[in-house]
Enzyme design. Structure first.
Site, PDB file in Angstrom:
ATOM      1  N   GLY A 193      39.017  29.226  18.640  1.00  0.00           N
ATOM      2  CA  GLY A 193      37.609  29.470  18.945  1.00  0.00           C
ATOM      3  C   GLY A 193      37.233  29.010  20.342  1.00  0.00           C
ATOM      4  N   ARG A 203      45.998  19.037  21.598  1.00  0.00           N
ATOM      5  CA  ARG A 203      45.211  19.433  20.429  1.00  0.00           C
ATOM      6  C   ARG A 203      45.934  19.063  19.132  1.00  0.00           C
ATOM      7  NH1 ARG A 203      40.208  20.734  18.317  1.00  0.00           N
ATOM      8  NH2 ARG A 203      40.322  22.506  16.886  1.00  0.00           N
ATOM      9  N   GLN A 219      56.222  25.755  15.243  1.00  0.00           N
ATOM     10  CA  GLN A 219      57.071  26.742  15.904  1.00  0.00           C
ATOM     11  C   GLN A 219      56.279  27.953  16.386  1.00  0.00           C
ATOM     12  OE1 GLN A 219      60.441  27.922  13.580  1.00  0.00           O
ATOM     13  NE2 GLN A 219      61.525  25.975  13.854  1.00  0.00           N
ATOM     14  N   ALA A 225      38.615  61.271  41.045  1.00  0.00           N
ATOM     15  CA  ALA A 225      39.955  61.164  41.628  1.00  0.00           C
ATOM     16  C   ALA A 225      40.387  59.705  41.605  1.00  0.00           C
ATOM     17  CB  ALA A 225      39.981  61.705  43.062  1.00  0.00           C
ATOM     18  N   GLY A 226      40.909  59.288  40.442  1.00  0.00           N
ATOM     19  CA  GLY A 226      41.442  57.942  40.317  1.00  0.00           C
ATOM     20  C   GLY A 226      42.952  58.012  40.370  1.00  0.00           C
ATOM     21  N   THR A 263      36.794  48.012  46.801  1.00  0.00           N
ATOM     22  CA  THR A 263      36.688  46.570  46.991  1.00  0.00           C
ATOM     23  C   THR A 263      36.126  46.303  48.376  1.00  0.00           C
ATOM     24  OG1 THR A 263      38.566  46.123  45.524  1.00  0.00           O
ATOM     25  CG2 THR A 263      37.982  44.406  47.102  1.00  0.00           C
ATOM     26  N   GLU A 313      45.206  50.359  41.310  1.00  0.00           N
ATOM     27  CA  GLU A 313      46.387  50.625  42.138  1.00  0.00           C
ATOM     28  C   GLU A 313      47.519  51.256  41.327  1.00  0.00           C
ATOM     29  OE1 GLU A 313      47.526  48.379  45.429  1.00  0.00           O
ATOM     30  OE2 GLU A 313      45.820  47.019  45.324  1.00  0.00           O
TER      31      GLU A 313
END
Length: 436
Positions: free
Chosen positions: A393, A320, A331, A165-166, A195, A416
């Site tokens: 990477g 970078r 772009q 039952a999710g 949780t 949820e």
């Protein structure tokens, strides 16, 4: 009629309309403005305060607790010491009349780290259930116990999902039967994906009191582990993301609690069930009431993750160098970052709208709460994936945080209410039809 003649005829009317518009604009100057997206100074102060905690305390510990997959108790306690975690703090955030208090706090906290953020804010789901469905006496008794004290910090758990039952909340198999002679409810069943499940004192458990009524026969019960026998933690889940947040199964085996521990009280439960049996309308069932109230806040959590990934990849792209220039000068990179910023801001507007509506009791006629959670979750997944791509990477390694943010983001398409369930809720709201 010539063009010049037509212009001569049209000009006086156009001029009159323009003058009227100018007068209307001028006349409105100085009047109170009811629509504004500007944050108040108090809201800015709270946002900046939480951001400082997220930057100085949460983010430096994020990698460690993600790797260890442990609840960050020292950080929860630190949050309690400064008033970020606790009954009074939560009440202050919720009391914001604009509804933006909780979303602002959650976005900043989850910008720091989603796993640690969930460890701090996971209690809020149980609190929302108690506040939304409990009596004034129950609210006063149980919400403070959800948090504990600064010296003895506690967390709380909301237990709705089950192995079967999710998304289908009508499939809940956990039962609650009243032993009238003993004046106790007896709960039996298994909860999944809870949780803080098993490490909490206060557990709010959704159980069926009348299976024939489906989800309308559900009720919410407070089950304190420090008092009740028959409640225990099952398997702790090893997750893809949010690894600093504890998630586990919870078992209820002839678990007995006092009759007064059903949220709202036994009399109100009986009245609601009687209306349902008579075919009359009643409020949404227990779990859905909680999810409806929390969806915009969950959307804000997703925004925090997305914003963290966007800001990191933006700074990375500015520094970078490849092929003799900064990669943001391409772009393909610049346009991706522009789209990331656009999507985050658009999602935030949906979250803020739904938060304001919820706080001011404006009905979600078009499932605005689901819209905010759906959009923010999808944006978080997309933005974090693009952030990995921008880093190349490096983005795929655990030496950089974007891969963790991507792992954390994915759950916002699932818990949820999955993305598919949110679309189902929205489609039913806008069509007035029971879409299946």
């Amino acid at each position: 009629m010539s063009a010049s003649a037509a212009a001569a005829v049209a000009t006086p009317a156009a001029t009159d309309a323009a003058e009227a518009a100018v007068q209307a604009i001028s006349g409105s100057a100085g009047q109170d403005v009811t629509f504004s997206l500007a944050l108040s100074q108090d809201q800015k102060d709270i946002r900046d305060w939480v951001h400082g905690f997220a930057a100085d305390v949460v983010r430096p510990a994020a990698h460690e607790y993600d790797e260890k997959e442990q609840t960050p108790w020292p950080i929860i306690q630190e949050a309690a010491k400064i008033g970020l975690y606790g009954f009074e703090g939560m009440a202050q955030f919720f009391a914001d009349p604009s509804g933006l208090g909780l979303p602002l706090v959650n976005e900043e906290l989850f910008w720091g780290d989603a796993g640690i953020g969930m460890s701090i804010m996971g209690t809020a789901l149980a609190v929302a259930a108690i506040f939304g469905q409990g009596s004034p006496e129950q609210i006063g008794e149980w919400i403070p116990r959800c948090f504990g004290t600064v010296d003895d910090v506690k967390v709380a758990a909301f237990c709705a999902s089950e192995p079967n039952a999710g998304s289908d909340v009508s499939g809940v198999r956990t039962t609650a039967k009243l032993d009238e002679a003993a004046g106790e409810w007896v709960l039996n069943g298994q909860k999944a994906w809870a949780t803080n499940g098993g490490i909490s004192d206060v557990h709010v458990v959704i159980a069926s009191v009348d299976r024939e009524l489906g989800s309308k026969g559900h009720a919410a019960f407070v089950v304190p582990m420090s008092e009740a026998k028959g409640i225990s933690q099952g398997t702790k889940v090893s997750k893809h993301g949010l690894r600093a947040s504890h998630t586990a199964d919870v078992f209820l085996d002839d678990c007995r609690i006092p009759a007064g521990y059903v949220l709202g009280g036994k009399d109100k439960l009986d009245e609601r069930l009687a209306r349902v049996r008579e075919g009359k309308k009643s409020k949404s069932q227990a779990a859905m009431q909680t999810f409806e109230a929390s969806r915009p806040t969950v959307g804000a959590q997703a925004l925090g993750i997305a914003r963290a990934a966007y800001e990191y990849s933006l700074e990375y792209a500015k520094e970078r160098e490849q092929f003799g220039r900064k990669i943001i000068e391409n772009q393909a990179i610049a346009f991706t970052l522009a789209r990331m910023k656009l999507e985050i801001d658009a999602a935030r507007l949906l979250v803020w709208r739904a938060s304001w509506m919820g706080r001011n009791q404006v009905p979600f006629e078009n499932a605005e709460g689901s819209m905010s959670k759906l959009k923010a979750g999808e944006v978080a997944v997309w933005v974090t994936e693009r952030a990995i791509q921008i880093l190349g990477g490096n983005g795929y390694t655990r030496e950089f945080p974007v891969e963790r943010w991507h792992r954390d983001a994915k759950i916002y398409d699932i818990f949820e209410g999955t993305a598919e369930i949110q679309q189902l809720v929205i489609s039913r709201a806008i069509s007035g039809m029971h879409i299946k």
